[in-house]
Design a protein around this motif. Structure first.
Motif, PDB file in Angstrom:
ATOM      1  N   ALA A 193       9.571   6.523  -2.283  1.00 32.65           N
ATOM      2  CA  ALA A 193       8.475   6.025  -1.446  1.00 32.65           C
ATOM      3  C   ALA A 193       7.245   5.617  -2.245  1.00 32.65           C
ATOM      4  CB  ALA A 193       8.082   7.094  -0.424  1.00 32.65           C
ATOM      5  N   THR A 194       7.303   5.698  -3.570  1.00 39.14           N
ATOM      6  CA  THR A 194       6.126   5.429  -4.391  1.00 39.14           C
ATOM      7  C   THR A 194       6.402   4.355  -5.438  1.00 39.14           C
ATOM      8  OG1 THR A 194       6.655   7.061  -6.096  1.00 39.14           O
ATOM      9  CG2 THR A 194       5.481   7.869  -4.156  1.00 39.14           C
ATOM     10  N   LEU A 219      16.826   8.815   3.764  1.00 37.84           N
ATOM     11  CA  LEU A 219      15.491   8.260   3.945  1.00 37.84           C
ATOM     12  C   LEU A 219      14.828   8.807   5.212  1.00 37.84           C
ATOM     13  CD1 LEU A 219      16.123   4.496   3.065  1.00 37.84           C
ATOM     14  CD2 LEU A 219      15.138   6.269   1.597  1.00 37.84           C
ATOM     15  N   PRO A 264      11.300   7.924   6.790  1.00 34.60           N
ATOM     16  CA  PRO A 264      10.109   7.083   6.647  1.00 34.60           C
ATOM     17  C   PRO A 264       8.806   7.851   6.884  1.00 34.60           C
ATOM     18  CG  PRO A 264      11.802   5.962   7.917  1.00 34.60           C
ATOM     19  CD  PRO A 264      12.265   7.373   7.745  1.00 34.60           C
ATOM     20  N   PHE A 265       7.791   7.496   6.078  1.00 32.49           N
ATOM     21  CA  PHE A 265       6.464   8.096   6.240  1.00 32.49           C
ATOM     22  C   PHE A 265       5.600   7.268   7.188  1.00 32.49           C
ATOM     23  CE2 PHE A 265       7.952   9.848   2.264  1.00 32.49           C
ATOM     24  CZ  PHE A 265       7.475  11.153   2.277  1.00 32.49           C
ATOM     25  N   THR A 266       5.765   5.943   7.161  1.00 29.69           N
ATOM     26  CA  THR A 266       5.030   5.041   8.042  1.00 29.69           C
ATOM     27  C   THR A 266       6.008   3.988   8.557  1.00 29.69           C
ATOM     28  OG1 THR A 266       4.420   3.317   6.422  1.00 29.69           O
ATOM     29  CG2 THR A 266       3.045   5.316   6.470  1.00 29.69           C
ATOM     30  N   HIS A 275       5.928   1.062   7.777  1.00 30.30           N
ATOM     31  CA  HIS A 275       6.148   0.120   6.682  1.00 30.30           C
ATOM     32  C   HIS A 275       7.206   0.619   5.699  1.00 30.30           C
ATOM     33  CE1 HIS A 275       2.640  -2.368   7.672  1.00 30.30           C
ATOM     34  NE2 HIS A 275       1.954  -1.251   7.842  1.00 30.30           N
ATOM     35  N   SER A 276       7.594   1.882   5.778  1.00 21.96           N
ATOM     36  CA  SER A 276       8.505   2.470   4.792  1.00 21.96           C
ATOM     37  C   SER A 276       9.864   1.772   4.790  1.00 21.96           C
ATOM     38  CB  SER A 276       8.718   3.962   5.084  1.00 21.96           C
ATOM     39  OG  SER A 276       7.513   4.680   4.984  1.00 21.96           O
ATOM     40  N   SER A 323      13.609   1.301   5.099  1.00 20.17           N
ATOM     41  CA  SER A 323      14.435   2.008   6.081  1.00 20.17           C
ATOM     42  C   SER A 323      15.924   1.978   5.762  1.00 20.17           C
ATOM     43  CB  SER A 323      14.206   1.425   7.482  1.00 20.17           C
ATOM     44  OG  SER A 323      14.490   0.032   7.491  1.00 20.17           O
ATOM     45  N   VAL A 330       4.047  -0.966  -3.960  1.00 17.18           N
ATOM     46  CA  VAL A 330       4.476  -0.353  -2.703  1.00 17.18           C
ATOM     47  C   VAL A 330       3.280  -0.345  -1.759  1.00 17.18           C
ATOM     48  CG1 VAL A 330       5.287   1.758  -1.588  1.00 17.18           C
ATOM     49  CG2 VAL A 330       6.260   1.046  -3.780  1.00 17.18           C
ATOM     50  N   GLU A 332       3.718   2.295   2.405  1.00 11.52           N
ATOM     51  CA  GLU A 332       4.982   2.976   2.720  1.00 11.52           C
ATOM     52  C   GLU A 332       4.841   4.490   2.701  1.00 11.52           C
ATOM     53  OE1 GLU A 332       8.658   1.607   1.105  1.00 11.52           O
ATOM     54  OE2 GLU A 332       7.807  -0.323   0.507  1.00 11.52           O
ATOM     55  N   LEU A 333       3.844   4.987   1.954  1.00  7.16           N
ATOM     56  CA  LEU A 333       3.605   6.426   1.894  1.00  7.16           C
ATOM     57  C   LEU A 333       2.438   6.823   2.778  1.00  7.16           C
ATOM     58  CD1 LEU A 333       4.582   9.035   0.467  1.00  7.16           C
ATOM     59  CD2 LEU A 333       2.839   8.598  -1.281  1.00  7.16           C
TER      60      LEU A 333
END
Length: 267
Positions: free
Chosen positions: A147-148, A172, A174-176, A178-179, A181, A201, A204-205
């Motif tokens: 994610a980073t 996976l 997802p954090f947001t 936007h992450s 998938s 990135v 996404e985080l």
């Protein structure tokens, strides 16, 4: 206790050895701008008479710290011995910190150094942007590598088999919104990071944040990654490759050089 000074010794402490001062003034006369010096030029830069400069230069040649080429003198690799013990005792975070500070000031953004530990990245050094009063991420903080931006740069540097084993074991979460998938999309992003030499990135985080990272290499070895965290409204995405990435690459090279990268590249 303050050392007693000797006014006949230029106001220096009584123990002061003038010849040591002169020796280092001669060595420090050599620079990236002037790596080769004549006796006359060395004397001028070291503030010595020509006769004194000649004696110091020739003695340093005999000791192996300088070499002669006609009328010119230049440093030899033996000069590295002077700082070798100091550098050997420095850790990667200690070496990286001044470069991260410079990067944080130049970009007015938070700069970090991370390594890959299993499926996670671990922060080894972090310098907050000068405009920030507090930082929620500290040294020792861990995040899922996928994610980073730093994680993707480090994953891109893994041997192919290790990278595929990582993808196969990944689940996976997802954090947001936007992450990434899907594993296929993540694999494409990691491959892209490897091909272009940096990773970006975006949100996404954490919403509102964009990370940009480059690898830190010592010779052929990938030892870490550095990044800057950008608020999405501060730097347009289409300008990052032109304005931010070159400064990251320069900082990464400086860290690698100070951590023995020049020696690794030469071996």
């Amino acid at each position: 206790m303050t050392p007693q000074t000797d006014m006949e010794n230029g106001g220096h402490p009584a123990y002061w050895v003038k010849s040591v001062e002169k020796t280092f003034s001669v060595l420090l006369a050599f620079s990236a701008d002037e790596p080769r010096l004549t006796i006359t030029r060395a004397a001028a830069k070291a503030d010595l008479s020509r006769a004194a400069a000649r004696r110091f230069l020739l003695t340093l040649v005999d000791l192996g710290y300088l070499r002669m080429d006609g009328s010119h003198f230049e440093l030899t690799p033996r000069c590295l011995d002077i700082g070798a013990s100091f550098l050997a005792n420095l850790s990667l975070p200690q070496i990286a910190e001044p470069h991260l500070k410079e990067l944080a000031v130049d970009l007015n953004e938070t700069a970090s150094l991370c390594v890959l530990d299993g499926a996670e990245i671990v922060y080894l050094a972090r310098v907050a942007a000068p405009r920030l009063l507090s930082v929620s991420v500290n040294v020792g903080t861990r995040f899922p590598a996928w994610a980073t931006s730093m994680g993707r740069v480090l994953l891109a540097g893994l041997p192919e088999r290790a990278r595929e084993e990582y993808f196969a074991s990944l689940s996976l979460q997802p954090f947001t919104h936007h992450s990434v998938s899907s594993i296929d999309r993540l694999r494409a992003e990691v491959d892209r990071a490897g091909a272009q030499g940096f990773s970006m990135v975006s949100q996404e985080l954490d919403d509102g944040l964009r990370g940009v990272a480059v690898p830190v290499r010592r010779g052929n070895d990938l030892i870490a990654a550095i990044n800057v965290s950008l608020q999405t409204h501060r730097v347009p995405e289409d300008e990052i490759a032109r304005t931010v990435v070159p400064q990251l690459i320069q900082a990464a090279q400086s860290i690698a050089d100070d951590f023995g990268g020049r020696r690794a590249a030469a071996s």
